[in-house]
Design an enzyme around this catalytic site. Structure first.
Site, PDB file in Angstrom:
ATOM      1  N   HIS A 290       0.846  -1.201   0.000  1.00  0.00           N
ATOM      2  CA  HIS A 290       0.000   0.000   0.000  1.00  0.00           C
ATOM      3  C   HIS A 290       0.881   1.250   0.000  1.00  0.00           C
ATOM      4  O   HIS A 290       0.738   2.130   0.837  1.00  0.00           O
ATOM      5  CB  HIS A 290      -0.943   0.028   1.202  1.00  0.00           C
ATOM      6  CG  HIS A 290      -2.128  -0.878   1.071  1.00  0.00           C
ATOM      7  ND1 HIS A 290      -2.881  -1.270   2.143  1.00  0.00           N
ATOM      8  CD2 HIS A 290      -2.683  -1.486  -0.004  1.00  0.00           C
ATOM      9  CE1 HIS A 290      -3.851  -2.071   1.741  1.00  0.00           C
ATOM     10  NE2 HIS A 290      -3.745  -2.214   0.439  1.00  0.00           N
TER      11      HIS A 290
ATOM     12  N   HIS B 233     -12.086  -8.102  -6.339  1.00  0.00           N
ATOM     13  CA  HIS B 233     -11.678  -6.844  -5.706  1.00  0.00           C
ATOM     14  C   HIS B 233     -10.805  -6.111  -6.712  1.00  0.00           C
ATOM     15  O   HIS B 233      -9.946  -6.720  -7.354  1.00  0.00           O
ATOM     16  CB  HIS B 233     -10.928  -7.200  -4.426  1.00  0.00           C
ATOM     17  CG  HIS B 233     -10.365  -6.052  -3.653  1.00  0.00           C
ATOM     18  ND1 HIS B 233     -10.880  -4.779  -3.680  1.00  0.00           N
ATOM     19  CD2 HIS B 233      -9.307  -6.005  -2.781  1.00  0.00           C
ATOM     20  CE1 HIS B 233     -10.173  -4.004  -2.877  1.00  0.00           C
ATOM     21  NE2 HIS B 233      -9.211  -4.724  -2.326  1.00  0.00           N
TER      22      HIS B 233
ATOM     23  N   GLU C  41      -8.618  -3.600  -6.292  1.00  0.00           N
ATOM     24  CA  GLU C  41      -7.317  -3.070  -5.901  1.00  0.00           C
ATOM     25  C   GLU C  41      -6.221  -3.736  -6.736  1.00  0.00           C
ATOM     26  O   GLU C  41      -6.309  -4.917  -7.078  1.00  0.00           O
ATOM     27  CB  GLU C  41      -7.085  -3.315  -4.416  1.00  0.00           C
ATOM     28  CG  GLU C  41      -6.080  -2.389  -3.792  1.00  0.00           C
ATOM     29  CD  GLU C  41      -6.106  -2.441  -2.275  1.00  0.00           C
ATOM     30  OE1 GLU C  41      -5.380  -1.642  -1.662  1.00  0.00           O
ATOM     31  OE2 GLU C  41      -6.842  -3.267  -1.698  1.00  0.00           O
TER      32      GLU C  41
ATOM     33  N   ASP D 108      -3.336  -4.989  -6.467  1.00  0.00           N
ATOM     34  CA  ASP D 108      -2.648  -6.229  -6.127  1.00  0.00           C
ATOM     35  C   ASP D 108      -3.477  -7.456  -6.499  1.00  0.00           C
ATOM     36  O   ASP D 108      -2.966  -8.575  -6.545  1.00  0.00           O
ATOM     37  CB  ASP D 108      -2.282  -6.262  -4.645  1.00  0.00           C
ATOM     38  CG  ASP D 108      -3.467  -5.986  -3.740  1.00  0.00           C
ATOM     39  OD1 ASP D 108      -4.153  -4.985  -3.962  1.00  0.00           O
ATOM     40  OD2 ASP D 108      -3.707  -6.770  -2.800  1.00  0.00           O
TER      41      ASP D 108
ATOM     42  N   HIS E  64     -12.155  -5.161   2.206  1.00  0.00           N
ATOM     43  CA  HIS E  64     -12.114  -3.858   2.869  1.00  0.00           C
ATOM     44  C   HIS E  64     -12.359  -2.697   1.915  1.00  0.00           C
ATOM     45  O   HIS E  64     -12.073  -1.540   2.258  1.00  0.00           O
ATOM     46  CB  HIS E  64     -10.761  -3.673   3.583  1.00  0.00           C
ATOM     47  CG  HIS E  64      -9.584  -3.677   2.627  1.00  0.00           C
ATOM     48  ND1 HIS E  64      -8.703  -2.633   2.537  1.00  0.00           N
ATOM     49  CD2 HIS E  64      -9.171  -4.577   1.732  1.00  0.00           C
ATOM     50  CE1 HIS E  64      -7.763  -2.898   1.649  1.00  0.00           C
ATOM     51  NE2 HIS E  64      -8.025  -4.065   1.155  1.00  0.00           N
TER      52      HIS E  64
ATOM     53  N   ASP F  53      -9.769 -10.674   0.413  1.00  0.00           N
ATOM     54  CA  ASP F  53      -8.796 -10.231   1.418  1.00  0.00           C
ATOM     55  C   ASP F  53      -9.091 -10.773   2.814  1.00  0.00           C
ATOM     56  O   ASP F  53      -8.211 -10.748   3.676  1.00  0.00           O
ATOM     57  CB  ASP F  53      -8.754  -8.704   1.474  1.00  0.00           C
ATOM     58  CG  ASP F  53      -7.820  -8.110   0.424  1.00  0.00           C
ATOM     59  OD1 ASP F  53      -6.816  -8.759   0.089  1.00  0.00           O
ATOM     60  OD2 ASP F  53      -8.100  -7.001  -0.064  1.00  0.00           O
TER      61      ASP F  53
ATOM     62  N   TYR G 103      -2.509  -8.311  10.123  1.00  0.00           N
ATOM     63  CA  TYR G 103      -3.335  -7.962   8.955  1.00  0.00           C
ATOM     64  C   TYR G 103      -4.689  -7.435   9.417  1.00  0.00           C
ATOM     65  O   TYR G 103      -5.169  -6.391   8.946  1.00  0.00           O
ATOM     66  CB  TYR G 103      -3.498  -9.211   8.089  1.00  0.00           C
ATOM     67  CG  TYR G 103      -4.102  -8.983   6.733  1.00  0.00           C
ATOM     68  CD1 TYR G 103      -3.304  -8.692   5.632  1.00  0.00           C
ATOM     69  CD2 TYR G 103      -5.473  -9.092   6.531  1.00  0.00           C
ATOM     70  CE1 TYR G 103      -3.862  -8.504   4.375  1.00  0.00           C
ATOM     71  CE2 TYR G 103      -6.036  -8.907   5.290  1.00  0.00           C
ATOM     72  CZ  TYR G 103      -5.224  -8.613   4.207  1.00  0.00           C
ATOM     73  OH  TYR G 103      -5.783  -8.426   2.968  1.00  0.00           O
TER      74      TYR G 103
ATOM     75  N   HIS H 127      -4.208 -13.396  -0.278  1.00  0.00           N
ATOM     76  CA  HIS H 127      -2.808 -13.203   0.113  1.00  0.00           C
ATOM     77  C   HIS H 127      -2.414 -14.288   1.098  1.00  0.00           C
ATOM     78  O   HIS H 127      -3.171 -14.615   2.021  1.00  0.00           O
ATOM     79  CB  HIS H 127      -2.596 -11.837   0.779  1.00  0.00           C
ATOM     80  CG  HIS H 127      -2.852 -10.668  -0.113  1.00  0.00           C
ATOM     81  ND1 HIS H 127      -2.083 -10.400  -1.222  1.00  0.00           N
ATOM     82  CD2 HIS H 127      -3.794  -9.692  -0.049  1.00  0.00           C
ATOM     83  CE1 HIS H 127      -2.545  -9.299  -1.804  1.00  0.00           C
ATOM     84  NE2 HIS H 127      -3.579  -8.858  -1.115  1.00  0.00           N
TER      85      HIS H 127
END
Length: 394
Positions: free
Chosen positions: A23, A79, A81, A83, A145, A164, A192, A225
């Site tokens: 991030h 998601h 994002e 990554d 999230h 996530d 996390y 992850h």
């Protein structure tokens, strides 16, 4: 590299051994991470998520060695994002018409990030996608999230692709939870949760209870992850329910920075005073100028109370303390007691500044804190010990 996870499910992601910051510079990843992508080959073929953008070409090349890309019938974007979705532009260059299944907010996020008019198919909780004899069942998970987040459940195999949730930043050649060091694994899971999911805890509880209410069998949890949960996967679900419920251990954490060691001495004497009153409590001290901020936040998450100290500088506080206080404000910790302390030469505003930040962040600040002038002498050290004893009694 691909790895069979279960039956026709293969992991086709990327282990990032070198990752140390995530991030941007916001999250420390001392043990690396992984970007988990899964290929499900039934009568129809679905690809669930991709990998981070810097590994896009490598990912697509390896995927093409695993399967003819044109045989991928569906792409699931859990998601947006980067990554998770960073390799989508490279993949879609090869199969531009392949439908991408995501939430309505997922379309907004993906088009906002990549400015491509791909073949989006929006889904909501309860929608199903047939792969032949098995189905993917979608569950929206907004704010776990991001607003676009969702889970996917594969019938027949009883596998939850959890995005996530339930993951951790942890690189390992042993991709299953029963094959890795358990202390390391759960420490990374706790870190996390503490740093990423804490502000969404009420939604975590609601979403887990909603999914449990479906009464679906659960054989594995495939995270985005880190490690895959194949041995007693319910254990991490139970941990999340504990962590989301205003979690505390019998711990008091003291966070400080110091200019000429006066505030450090105060911290150590306060800790000693706490220990004189409560021999059962764990007391931990961290100099924020020398401590990773995410590790410090993890300790705050575990604590029933925190003390934060800084000398006064230019009518304010040291940068490392200010940065952590700002970070904690966004995490919205609940039901934790707190106090401020600090040393000063001629003005002494730091204690009020810290106390104000703690109050605004939702901590229960019970007094005006402790401030001392110059270097603590014998009497001042006694005052610090007495403050620690009083704080412990409360």
């Amino acid at each position: 590299m691909s790895m069979r996870v279960k039956n026709n499910i293969h992991w086709v992601g990327k282990i990032d051994w070198e990752l140390r910051k995530f991030h941007g510079d916001e999250y420390s990843t001392h043990k690396g991470s992984s970007y988990n992508s899964y290929l499900v080959r039934e009568q129809k073929v679905a690809l669930i998520d991709t990998v981070w953008g810097p590994y896009a070409k490598e990912f697509v090349d390896r995927l093409a060695a695993e399967i003819d890309l044109k045989k991928i019938d569906y792409i699931i974007a859990s998601h947006a994002e980067s990554d998770h979705s960073g390799a989508l532009p490279e993949l879609m260059r090869h199969i531009p018409d392949t439908p991408i299944y995501c939430t309505k907010n997922g379309v907004k996020s993906l088009t906002g990030m990549y400015h491509k008019d791909w073949n989006f198919r929006t889904v909501k909780t309860g929608d199903k996608l047939s792969l032949g004899d098995k189905e993917l069942v979608f569950v929206e998970a907004p704010m776990l999230h991001w607003p676009d987040s969702m889970f996917s459940y594969l019938t027949g195999d009883a596998v939850l692709f959890s995005n996530d949730a339930f993951g951790q930043h942890y690189a390992s050649e042993s991709m299953f939870n029963d094959l890795v060091d358990q202390a390391e694994l759960f420490q990374e899971c706790l870190k996390y949760y503490a740093n990423i999911l804490t502000p969404f805890s009420p939604m975590v509880i609601r979403k887990i209870n909603e999914v449990l209410g479906f009464k679906l069998p659960l054989d594995m949890i495939l995270t985005s992850h880190g490690i895959i949960w194949r041995d007693k996967p319910a254990q991490i679900v139970e941990k999340y329910l504990q962590w989301a419920d205003n979690y505390q251990e019998n711990q008091i954490t003291i966070l400080y920075d110091t200019m000429w060691n006066s505030t450090r001495v105060m911290a150590e004497e306060i800790a000693a005073g706490i220990g004189e009153v409560d021999t059962e409590v764990t007391v931990k001290l961290y100099n924020l100028a020398k401590t990773d901020k995410n590790d410090a936040i993890t300790e705050v998450f575990k604590s029933k109370a925190v003390l934060v100290g800084s000398p006064t500088i230019n009518n304010g506080i040291l940068v490392s303390v200010a940065a952590l206080l700002e970070e904690m404000k966004g995490l919205k910790f609940k039901n934790k007691k707190a106090a401020a302390f600090g040393s000063y030469g001629w003005s002494g505003e730091s204690v009020k500044v810290i106390a104000r930040h703690l109050t605004e962040s939702g901590f229960l600040v019970g007094d005006e804190g402790l401030r001392l002038t110059w270097a603590p002498d014998g009497e001042s050290r006694k005052a610090c010990r007495e403050y620690g004893r009083t704080f412990a009694k409360t």
